[in-house]
Motif scaffolding. Structure first.
Motif, mmCIF file in Angstrom:
data_model
loop_
_atom_site.group_PDB
_atom_site.id
_atom_site.type_symbol
_atom_site.label_atom_id
_atom_site.label_comp_id
_atom_site.label_asym_id
_atom_site.label_seq_id
_atom_site.Cartn_x
_atom_site.Cartn_y
_atom_site.Cartn_z
ATOM 1 N N UNK A 225 0.814 -1.217 0.000
ATOM 2 C CA UNK A 225 0.000 0.000 0.000
ATOM 3 C C UNK A 225 0.847 1.266 0.000
ATOM 4 N N UNK A 226 1.925 1.264 0.797
ATOM 5 C CA UNK A 226 2.657 2.516 1.032
ATOM 6 C C UNK A 226 4.124 2.482 0.642
ATOM 7 N N UNK A 227 4.644 1.342 0.226
ATOM 8 C CA UNK A 227 6.019 1.285 -0.225
ATOM 9 C C UNK A 227 7.007 0.868 0.848
ATOM 10 N N UNK A 228 8.280 0.769 0.475
ATOM 11 C CA UNK A 228 9.308 0.231 1.386
ATOM 12 C C UNK A 228 9.600 1.104 2.602
ATOM 13 N N UNK A 229 9.463 2.427 2.484
ATOM 14 C CA UNK A 229 9.763 3.295 3.624
ATOM 15 C C UNK A 229 8.838 2.997 4.797
ATOM 16 N N UNK A 230 7.539 2.991 4.532
ATOM 17 C CA UNK A 230 6.573 2.731 5.600
ATOM 18 C C UNK A 230 6.713 1.297 6.105
ATOM 19 N N UNK A 231 6.907 0.357 5.185
ATOM 20 C CA UNK A 231 7.091 -1.037 5.600
ATOM 21 C C UNK A 231 8.321 -1.166 6.492
ATOM 22 N N UNK A 232 9.376 -0.421 6.155
ATOM 23 C CA UNK A 232 10.575 -0.435 6.989
ATOM 24 C C UNK A 232 10.317 0.126 8.370
ATOM 25 N N UNK A 233 9.501 1.176 8.444
ATOM 26 C CA UNK A 233 9.152 1.747 9.751
ATOM 27 C C UNK A 233 8.331 0.763 10.580
ATOM 28 N N UNK A 234 7.467 0.010 9.911
ATOM 29 C CA UNK A 234 6.690 -1.014 10.620
ATOM 30 C C UNK A 234 7.620 -2.084 11.178
ATOM 31 N N UNK A 235 8.619 -2.475 10.381
ATOM 32 C CA UNK A 235 9.601 -3.454 10.863
ATOM 33 C C UNK A 235 10.358 -2.898 12.064
ATOM 34 N N UNK A 236 10.734 -1.623 12.007
ATOM 35 C CA UNK A 236 11.417 -0.992 13.147
ATOM 36 C C UNK A 236 10.517 -0.988 14.382
ATOM 37 N N UNK A 237 9.234 -0.737 14.166
ATOM 38 C CA UNK A 237 8.270 -0.772 15.267
ATOM 39 C C UNK A 237 8.222 -2.167 15.890
ATOM 40 N N UNK A 238 8.199 -3.188 15.037
ATOM 41 C CA UNK A 238 8.166 -4.564 15.532
ATOM 42 C C UNK A 238 9.449 -4.914 16.280
ATOM 43 N N UNK A 239 10.574 -4.415 15.792
ATOM 44 C CA UNK A 239 11.843 -4.666 16.482
ATOM 45 C C UNK A 239 11.857 -4.010 17.860
ATOM 46 N N UNK A 240 11.304 -2.799 17.942
ATOM 47 C CA UNK A 240 11.238 -2.127 19.246
ATOM 48 C C UNK A 240 10.333 -2.900 20.198
ATOM 49 N N UNK A 241 9.255 -3.473 19.668
ATOM 50 C CA UNK A 241 8.388 -4.304 20.506
ATOM 51 C C UNK A 241 9.145 -5.518 21.028
ATOM 52 N N UNK A 242 9.969 -6.103 20.167
ATOM 53 C CA UNK A 242 10.738 -7.281 20.578
ATOM 54 C C UNK A 242 11.686 -6.942 21.721
ATOM 55 N N UNK A 243 12.316 -5.775 21.633
ATOM 56 C CA UNK A 243 13.234 -5.350 22.694
ATOM 57 C C UNK A 243 12.483 -5.196 24.014
ATOM 58 N N UNK A 244 11.342 -4.516 23.964
ATOM 59 C CA UNK A 244 10.585 -4.293 25.195
ATOM 60 C C UNK A 244 9.961 -5.584 25.723
ATOM 61 N N UNK A 245 9.576 -6.483 24.825
ATOM 62 C CA UNK A 245 9.038 -7.760 25.293
ATOM 63 C C UNK A 245 10.123 -8.576 25.992
ATOM 64 N N UNK A 246 11.353 -8.476 25.485
ATOM 65 C CA UNK A 246 12.469 -9.153 26.154
ATOM 66 C C UNK A 246 12.675 -8.567 27.550
ATOM 67 N N UNK A 247 12.635 -7.249 27.651
ATOM 68 C CA UNK A 247 12.777 -6.609 28.958
ATOM 69 C C UNK A 247 11.621 -6.990 29.881
ATOM 70 N N UNK A 248 10.433 -7.122 29.300
ATOM 71 C CA UNK A 248 9.266 -7.516 30.093
ATOM 72 C C UNK A 248 9.435 -8.918 30.646
ATOM 73 N N UNK A 249 9.973 -9.821 29.834
ATOM 74 C CA UNK A 249 10.209 -11.186 30.320
ATOM 75 C C UNK A 249 11.234 -11.197 31.446
ATOM 76 N N UNK A 250 12.216 -10.311 31.370
ATOM 77 C CA UNK A 250 13.219 -10.231 32.436
ATOM 78 C C UNK A 250 12.603 -9.771 33.753
ATOM 79 N N UNK A 251 11.514 -8.990 33.658
ATOM 80 C CA UNK A 251 10.846 -8.483 34.859
ATOM 81 C C UNK A 251 9.632 -9.332 35.242
ATOM 82 N N UNK A 252 9.486 -10.482 34.632
ATOM 83 C CA UNK A 252 8.264 -11.264 34.800
ATOM 84 C C UNK A 252 8.058 -11.750 36.231
ATOM 85 N N UNK A 253 9.138 -12.135 36.907
ATOM 86 C CA UNK A 253 8.988 -12.742 38.228
ATOM 87 C C UNK A 253 9.033 -11.746 39.374
#
Length: 266
Positions: A225-253
């Protein structure tokens, strides 16, 4: 509130996810041909609404929460009143921003006042949705995708369009994948609480493949729909989620568990 408890709740109540939702709205605007800076106060809608939704959901508590997140459940009960006040302020802020967009900025219409309540209707039925596999993913996916598009349309002169529908579908796939990714981690606890999710039906390995396919499908939608720039930003968003989810797992207990583990290792 102790600093350690505040840090723990920041991760385990997904407050970080609420804050990152502003980036989701910005990317949505870009995908729909709008300068993210022109969205203005519309960027506040998603963080305020999702803070209310997540805190309200966590305050409710379920049998599986007791099993999967015992420390979080204890802290939520301990700070019940304070969390209620903050979620109420977030809800008031959300409704206030919508009203300002309708009556002051003029970018939203009276019908948008009604559209703004749709996520709250989904929240009201979420307890029922969670009883059935896939419906919780569909409910969460719909809500996040809707708010991402609604925030852009309400805050700018842009109207609902096919591009908006495509953006909605892309975020729907990605968000539904996020729910099932979380469900994979909770399979054992959910089974013990007699709750079966789609991830539980599929099993961890198949569910993980399914999650990746959903995310890839979402990125593909933005690429088409929007081309590689926007798709790349979505990938960056997903990567940032992965980082925070990893930090969340570290704080799980929780801090107490981490301390006891460190002592045991020493």
């Amino acid at each position: 509130m102790r600093v350690a408890d505040a840090r723990f709740l920041f991760f385990q109540l997904n407050i970080w996810l609420c804050l990152l939702s502003a980036a989701m709205v910005g990317v949505s605007g870009l995908a729909m041909g709008v300068d993210p800076r022109s969205i203005g106060s519309g960027l506040l809608l998603a963080p305020l609404l999702f803070y209310f939704i997540y805190v309200e959901d966590r305050r409710g508590g379920t049998a599986e929460d007791e099993i999967n997140q015992p420390h979080r459940t204890r802290l939520v009960r301990r700070y019940q009143r304070g969390l209620f006040v903050t979620e109420l302020l977030a809800l008031v802020g959300y409704e206030l921003v919508v009203c300002l967009l309708v009556f002051q900025a003029g970018t939203a219409t009276a019908s948008d006042l009604l559209f703004a309540q749709i996520p709250l209707v989904v929240l009201g039925s979420y307890g029922w949705l969670k009883r059935y596999p896939t419906l919780d993913s569909i409910g969460v996916g719909f809500t996040w995708a809707f708010v991402a598009v609604f925030s852009v349309v309400a805050a700018t002169p842009l109207q609902y369009s096919l591009d908006g529908a495509a953006v909605f579908f892309g975020w729907f796939l990605i968000t539904a994948a996020g729910v099932e990714s979380r469900n994979i981690q909770d399979i054992s606890g959910d089974t013990h609480a007699n709750k079966t999710t789609l991830a539980g039906y599929l099993g961890p390995r198949t569910a993980s493949v399914f999650v990746r396919l959903l995310k890839a499908g979402g990125v593909a939608v933005f690429l088409a729909v929007s081309g590689p720039l926007v798709a790349g930003l979505v990938v960056c968003y997903l990567l940032s989620l992965s980082v925070f989810r990893h930090l969340t797992r570290l704080h799980r207990r929780g801090p107490s568990s981490e301390t006891s583990q460190s002592t045991a290792r020493g």
